[in-house]
Design a protein around this motif. Structure first.
Motif, short mmCIF file in Angstrom:
data_model
loop_
_atom_site.label_atom_id
_atom_site.label_comp_id
_atom_site.label_asym_id
_atom_site.label_seq_id
_atom_site.Cartn_x
_atom_site.Cartn_y
_atom_site.Cartn_z
N THR A 70 0.83 -1.20 0.00
CA THR A 70 0.00 0.00 0.00
C THR A 70 0.87 1.25 0.00
N GLY A 71 0.21 2.38 -0.18
CA GLY A 71 0.86 3.67 0.01
C GLY A 71 1.91 4.03 -1.02
N CYS A 73 4.88 2.92 -1.97
CA CYS A 73 5.54 2.00 -2.90
C CYS A 73 4.65 1.72 -4.11
N ASP A 85 11.23 0.94 -0.17
CA ASP A 85 10.69 0.58 1.15
C ASP A 85 9.24 0.17 0.95
N ASP A 87 5.28 -0.71 2.56
CA ASP A 87 4.21 -0.71 3.55
C ASP A 87 3.29 -1.86 3.18
N GLU A 89 -0.12 -3.98 4.28
CA GLU A 89 -1.33 -3.99 5.11
C GLU A 89 -1.94 -5.39 5.02
N VAL A 117 2.06 -0.68 14.19
CA VAL A 117 2.93 -0.98 13.06
C VAL A 117 4.02 -1.94 13.52
N LYS A 119 7.63 -3.64 12.55
CA LYS A 119 8.77 -3.33 11.69
C LYS A 119 9.71 -4.52 11.64
N ASP A 126 7.33 -1.96 6.82
CA ASP A 126 6.35 -1.76 7.88
C ASP A 126 5.13 -2.61 7.58
N SER A 128 1.25 -3.62 8.93
CA SER A 128 0.18 -3.15 9.81
C SER A 128 -1.13 -3.84 9.46
N ARG A 160 -6.35 7.46 4.06
CA ARG A 160 -5.11 7.96 3.47
C ARG A 160 -5.33 9.36 2.91
N ASN A 165 -2.08 7.86 -2.98
CA ASN A 165 -1.53 7.06 -1.89
C ASN A 165 -2.54 6.04 -1.36
#
Length: 500
Positions: A70-71, A73, A85, A87, A89, A117, A119, A126, A128, A160, A165
């Motif tokens: 998600t987000g 990347c 990096d 994220d 979900e 979160v 790590k 990350d 989550s 978001r 994103n």
């Protein structure tokens, strides 16, 4: 959630234009968005990152859940950029069970657990579980958070900030999930808020500023209208600085970011910038327009010549942003010309005010202020063909002449339609400072206190005054070795006064 699935592999091509004369705007956006979806691919160049992502995806799937990228990347992948990096979900698995699954396969970092979160130690990953956040107070900590692994993607994505994103990608199936039209907006280079939850964190306006600069975006009218209902009140200084830092270090067109702030009605919260709008400049020297327009051009020029060294680029970028803050207070029309005499000196107070609202890092503030105060000096020294003493004193004043030349060079570049054909003043000053070994540091004093004590002096104010006299003489070229410096110090001691 099935209605949201968009197969990346095997998707049909966009409809042919055929004999249709012109597609309407909506059809054109649909065609281009479908083309963008066909081109979508997630590129993870780090083998360790790729392997970890695959392990997580498979472990979650085996436990009956679904792990979605998600987000940022996904957004970057849509822009053709590699993922550095991740994220992730996870849907369908409770928090305790997810923690156990990951801990059995990776070393985990505890940092972030309080925010829901997880790590992965040693990797920029990350993990989550979708969560609901409800506003309970002011500031970025005023939220109540509740994890819900069975939340729908639409609801999870709605929290978001921007549609670009709010996309997700399932690496196991190749499905791109885009409930709020992020690909459409990216393709149109539009920055649009995802939902009304945008208003829960005013920092999102400054995130919009740096995103607009990084990805060359314009703000959607409805998003600009929503931003006007927000204020930066209660935002922590370090959070504000972080968004300005990304704006300067990552922006490909910083002018887009400042234009975003203007369009969103946030310039009044940065009055030093607001004052630049409408501040006239002499057309012969600045045909580009007012100081605001000049600053936008200078920042875009700076962005093309960043070094990739975060601290250096941050100091220089802030100095370029602030370099003409003194013009609104000094600009007058006299003798048929627009003049801003002393604007370099007048820029100190507004620069300190601007930076002081976003950071308490005095080293950063002093470094930037010194450059603002001296940004005219490269050209002045060049035109005067100044001697070594003046160059050394400039190094003493700014610390790093190479930084100052970068600021002055961006200032010189930001004057279209004048074609930039080089900056001779900067090249001359760099060459002189290198020859004098003061390009990146002020001259180190040759005569030190211990040398004076060895000559028989006792500690006290007299030692300090003699050291100052020796250093001033060194800057002026009276000596360049310790032996010569000690001879000079003995003369000062013998005569009891500074030696001219």
């Amino acid at each position: 959630m099935a209605s949201l699935k968009r197969k990346v592999r095997g998707s049909r091509g966009s409809p042919g234009i055929g004999n249709h004369d012109i597609l309407n705007a909506a059809d054109q956006r649909q065609v281009s968005t479908m083309d963008a979806r066909k081109r979508f691919s997630m590129r993870i160049t780090d083998p360790a990152l790729q392997e970890a992502q695959a392990v997580i995806s498979e472990a979650v799937r085996a436990a009956g859940g679904r792990a979605l990228l998600t987000g940022g990347c996904v957004r970057n992948a849509a822009l053709g950029l590699p993922a550095t990096d991740l994220d992730i979900e996870v849907y369908g698995i409770p928090p305790d069970r997810l923690t156990a699954i990951l801990s059995a396969r990776f070393t985990m970092d505890l940092v972030g657990q309080a925010f829901g979160v997880l790590k992965i130690h040693g990797l920029p990953i990350d993990v989550s579980i979708p969560r609901r956040e409800s506003k309970t107070g002011v500031g970025h900590r005023g939220f109540e958070t509740l994890s819900d692994p069975f939340m729908t993607l639409e609801e999870a994505a709605s929290r978001r900030d921007f549609t670009m994103n709010a996309m997700a990608f399932d690496p196991a199936s190749g499905e791109l999930l885009d409930p709020y039209g992020g690909l459409r907006d990216l393709d149109a280079r539009v920055l649009r808020h995802t939902s009304e939850k945008f208003v829960e964190d005013p920092l999102r306006v400054l995130r919009g500023m740096q995103f607009a600069a990084r990805f060359d975006l314009t703000v959607a009218p409805e998003t600009a209208a929503l931003c006007r209902t927000l204020t930066p009140e209660h935002l922590a200084r370090e959070r504000i600085l972080e968004e300005w830092r990304k704006f300067l270090l990552l922006g490909v067109r910083p002018s887009r970011g400042l234009t975003f702030l203007r369009d969103c009605g946030w310039l009044p919260y940065f009055p030093e910038l607001q004052a630049l709008i409408g501040c006239a400049q002499e057309p012969d020297w600045h045909p580009e327009g007012d100081v605001w327009i000049h600053t936008l051009h200078c920042l875009d020029a700076f962005a093309t010549e960043r070094l990739g060294q975060d601290w250096e680029d941050l100091v220089v970028g802030l100095a370029v942003l602030c370099h003409d803050f003194g013009k609104p207070a000094t600009t007058v029309f006299e003798d048929g010309r627009i003049r801003s005499k002393g604007h370099d000196t007048a820029g100190e107070a507004p620069t300190r005010s601007f930076l002081g609202r976003m950071t308490n890092q005095q080293a950063l503030i002093e470094d930037v202020v010194s450059l603002v105060l001296a940004h005219l000096r490269p050209r002045e020294l060049y035109e005067a063909r100044a001697g070594d003493s003046a160059v050394r004193r400039l190094a003493l004043r700014v610390g790093r002449i190479d930084r100052l030349v970068r600021v002055a060079r961006a200032d010189h570049m930001g004057r279209p339609p004048i074609v930039f054909d080089g900056f001779p003043a900067g090249e001359w000053l760099l060459a002189r400072s290198r020859a004098l070994d003061v390009e990146r540091a002020a001259p180190a004093p040759i005569v030190l206190g211990r040398h004076l004590l060895a000559l028989g002096l006792t500690p006290g104010p007299k030692v300090g005054s003699i050291l100052k006299a020796c250093y001033d003489a060194q800057i002026d070229g009276a000596f360049s070795t310790l032996e010569e410096g000690l001879k000079y110090a003995k003369r000062v001691i013998r005569e009891g006064t500074s030696v001219a």
